[in-house]
Design an enzyme around this catalytic site. Sequence first.
Site, PDB file in Angstrom:
ATOM      1  N   ILE A 481       0.832  -1.216   0.000  1.00  0.00           N
ATOM      2  CA  ILE A 481       0.000   0.000   0.000  1.00  0.00           C
ATOM      3  C   ILE A 481       0.855   1.249   0.000  1.00  0.00           C
ATOM      4  O   ILE A 481       0.425   2.297  -0.422  1.00  0.00           O
ATOM      5  CB  ILE A 481      -0.906   0.086   1.243  1.00  0.00           C
ATOM      6  CG1 ILE A 481      -1.382  -1.275   1.688  1.00  0.00           C
ATOM      7  CG2 ILE A 481      -2.091   0.947   0.961  1.00  0.00           C
ATOM      8  CD1 ILE A 481      -2.437  -1.199   2.761  1.00  0.00           C
ATOM      9  N   GLY A 712       3.874   4.424   9.029  1.00  0.00           N
ATOM     10  CA  GLY A 712       2.642   4.767   8.325  1.00  0.00           C
ATOM     11  C   GLY A 712       1.506   5.289   9.187  1.00  0.00           C
ATOM     12  O   GLY A 712       0.552   5.841   8.669  1.00  0.00           O
ATOM     13  N   GLU A 713       1.583   5.105  10.482  1.00  0.00           N
ATOM     14  CA  GLU A 713       0.407   5.422  11.291  1.00  0.00           C
ATOM     15  C   GLU A 713       0.543   6.666  12.160  1.00  0.00           C
ATOM     16  O   GLU A 713      -0.375   7.474  12.235  1.00  0.00           O
ATOM     17  CB  GLU A 713       0.055   4.199  12.153  1.00  0.00           C
ATOM     18  CG  GLU A 713      -0.488   3.079  11.274  1.00  0.00           C
ATOM     19  CD  GLU A 713      -0.680   1.779  12.018  1.00  0.00           C
ATOM     20  OE1 GLU A 713       0.336   1.170  12.358  1.00  0.00           O
ATOM     21  OE2 GLU A 713      -1.830   1.396  12.254  1.00  0.00           O
TER      22      GLU A 713
END
Lengths: 759, 290
Positions: A481, A712-713
């Site tokens: 992703i 990513g978070e």
Amino acid sequence: MSSEQKDYKWVGTRQIRPDGHDKVTGRAKFGSDFSLSGMIHGRVLRSPHAHAIIQSIDTSKAEALPGVKAVITSKDLKDQPSELKPAGEGMVNYRDMTRNVMAREKVLYDGHAVAAVAATTVEIAEAALELIDVKYEVLPHVVDVDAAMKDDAPILDDTMVPIGYETKGPTNIAKHVEFSLGDTGKGFEEADVVIERSYKTEAVHQGYIEPHAVVASVSEDGQAQIWCCTQGQFMVRTFVGQLLGMPTSSIRVTPSEIGGGFGGKTVVYLEPLATLLSSKVGKPVKMIMTREEVFRASGPTSGGSMDFKIGATKAGKITAVEATVRLLAGAFPGAPVAPACMCAVAPYDIANVHVQGFDVVVNRPKVAAYRAPGAPISAFGAESIVDELAKELGMDPLKIRKLNAAKKGTKAAYGPTFRDIGYEETVDRAMDHDHYKAPLGPNQGRGVASGFWFNIGGESSATVNINEDGTAVVISGNPDIGGSRASLAMMAAEELGIEYSDVRPIIGDTAAIGYNFLTGGSRVTFATGLAVVEAAKDAVRQLCERAAKIWEVDAEGVVWDNGHAKPASTNVGDFEPLSLAALAAQAPKTGGPICGHNAQNVQGAGPGFATHICDVEVDPETGGVTILRYTAVQDVGRAIHPSYVEGQIQGGAVQGIGWALNEEYIYNSKGTLDNPGFLDYRIPVASDLPMIEAVMVECPNDRHPYGVRGVGEVPIVPPMAAVANAIESATGVRMEALPMSPPRLLAALDSSNIKQAAE
Amino acid sequence: MESVEFERPGTVEEAVALLQGASGNAKILAGGTDLLVQLRAHMVEPDVIIDIKHIEETRTLTKNSDGSYTIGAAVAGAEAGDRDDITKDWPGVVEGWELIGSTQIQGRASLGGNLCNASPAGDSVPAMVAAGMTVNIAGPNGRRTIPVEEVTVAPGRTCLEKGEFVVSFNLPARPAGGGDAYLRLIPRTEMDIAVVGCGVALTLDTDGVVKTAKVSLGAVAATVLVVEDAAKAIIGTKLDADAMAALDAACQAACKPIDDKRGTIEYRTKIAGVLGRRAVTIAAERAGKK
Ligand SMILES: Cc1cc2nc3c(=O)[nH]c(=O)nc-3n(C[C@H](O)[C@H](O)[C@H](O)COP(=O)(O)OP(=O)(O)OC[C@H]3O[C@@H](n4cnc5c(N)ncnc54)[C@H](O)[C@@H]3O)c2cc1C
């Protein structure tokens, strides 16, 4: 800082992504691009009610429509026992899952699936939906978390047994959790200043551009193949197998390219339905959600309401924090309430903390993961009240964060003691950044906020195959992703000592590679990256053995250096180094194919911390907010591919800004969704935003060979408070509820003007 | 969906004949940026779609010798934005037209489509109304010309009779001392529907006194409004604070908005006054106010 700074050939460089050409030319196949010959089309009938008993479903007219091949309802799915079963990171309850995929006794939200049709065309399938006669007994509904906790609230499931919570009668409270450190009573006694506030956030959708899509094909012998856009092909295999009672070996799932997931594709919606329809009809069945279905029926993340209490000394040392976080779960239990509680004040070294949380069911779609699930919600509260504290004490908001910063050795309220972490560095870098010192004009303000996310490891398998011409293929099992294929290939090239362009990373289907936990928790570059590194090392070990065989020396006498096998010392002998290509060419004669492999449950994810700076300008007459400048500082461990790390940081910040300013579900008085589309569900558009500046702090994770932390978070954690703090700085008005949309902000500005005039 | 006929007439007469001859529901296609969305959402189910973009008159934007303009109904906003003449003479009209959607939409979205879609929030309409524009309608009984503000009769409904369609628009020459402006409020910067839109056209005399003015509001009532009291509030003034306050109040008083997901009555009403003041200020600057 632990791991030494080495000179790498590939790690830390900006290579062209292996999926780049196909994506910019349109050749890449996303979920809905996949087709098979003889394929038919499935559509889902969805509830028009927020809450109702299903009295009857008559599908006979739909079945009689020419072109209709099958109609299914919950009767076609076997019921599942209500028990929590481990699945990857957390626990799942298949009783709830089967009911979410297809409503059984009741519909629990607008858009809840009630039946599905497969027909020769989409048009016929849609016409058939209108012929299905469902009789409902409409019940009172509740969509607000606080309303759902009241004694007289409509109850979604009167058989639900709460976890960690005593109740006399039926309740919507599914779970209660608590985390404590020290003694908050004592902490507040030590405080010179105590502030108490309440905050509220709205549920928000992940907003991925690609809707859910699947093609399922079940053959006469019961073997199923599924092609879908998902964050985890193995997750799809497990869930479909369980819901349909099929052995895992009979299901093969191939993930497509994925047009965004952000956590929202860690669950199944259409996959079991398409598979069931296909098994009934004997033809491949394709199903694609419309955008409206995505909004009405796929998971947002929770909205929440929170109470925070903070105490500190005059000098700014935080002595105690207490918080209560209530999160809406949607129709079935499972709000990210534990992580919300655990992350709330994790950036800080606070001796006395008590945080509790409630998981509350309401008549909305069941929540799914969304970047750092839960953390952005509690951080909005925590980082707003820390800002208020700074203001009360007359302290710079970054200084108060630095003063209280968690460091190596700090015991977090949720349990662990931190190893090497880079939180304080993010604050220092923010303070030193010219953004923090830049002048502001009228109606402009600046806000800062920090954030924390655990990041995870988990099960990963990887194979590195050495090709006969000296190139290599890396097979892993996580849908890409965020550019992970590039990073995996770069780490493999680094280990093998060959060109990046000679390494082809492939994402295997469930039959091509060992089990992989899904793409989530910012784990792929870290955990699957580690498996790839180990698999490459395994290949290197084999290459050295082959060289040893050729040289007729012990394998221990051979070392791998820059893509070549070399004698470890002159004692071993005087041999010309053998290149990887030379060894690959001779492989048939030296023992056959060279295939490195690794599979493990990876531990040691390094937590991520971030500190963001946001400048806004507020239009005092309209309540409109313009984001003037935005800088996001983050500890990234080590950026394998800096561009994709920056992309993650920018994307997270932008999603957080959308969450802050405009995103919300608008439910009408009937409990049905009024804005199931991107026109009225307002994620930011490109022209809304300045370039987000990503500043990477590299504090390597000592438990990864290249120092990787998940990235990513955490970037979605600080923005809501950063924007709210900036608005407060521009206007003097504190927004305690999201979204801070123009009408809401104008109303707050106007009422504060009225108050001031009255004083 | 049943099958749909697709027609591509080359002349106005052919288009009228097709519209008139259609047995079921006929729909004109200009840029298609509303129509295609509505088709996909099953909001409209036409039997025949008539693409007017091959009729030259609908696709040309001409500055006439008297300084006025004739604007084809299917000319896209981006085409107008590329023209030096009209952007200089009527920046407000071009603003309302060219800000529709985003770059992709702007290459397609037409004045005819924006007007005939008959949304109360159509962005091009208030500035067209303020500028005193008229529409040229062709039909079975020949042509007729009416003011823009008379076209929409209710949300989603126009006064066009069976067989009629809009061929072009007339935009007067820019008057001496004239200026115009269009402003809208949306929560984002593009790709959104106006919560309120305001078009203003005015003229100033050499002393900076407002001689004529027309103020138009969008998205605050079932159709686009002409706010005469707002014009009266500023005509004869030099746009002093009292005049602006009166204009603000007149704009607010004219609003008959609905409460919906896009804005509350209270918010829309307040914003109408704010945008009224701001649009007048910009128009006056463009008219040469010092
Ligand atoms: C992403 C997106 C963003 C948008 N943003 C905006 C915005 O910011 N502001 C805004 O106002 N609108 C917006 N719109 C709506 C739309 O783009 C505009 O209304 C546009 O002006 C329509 O013009 P068109 O030429 O595409 O019309 P079409 O779609 O071709 O036609 C619209 C309607 O008018 C009829 N029609 C068209 N031409 C004629 C004619 N000459 N005579 C009679 N009837 C006719 C059609 O039959 C149809 O019913 C947006 C749409 C999209 C998809």
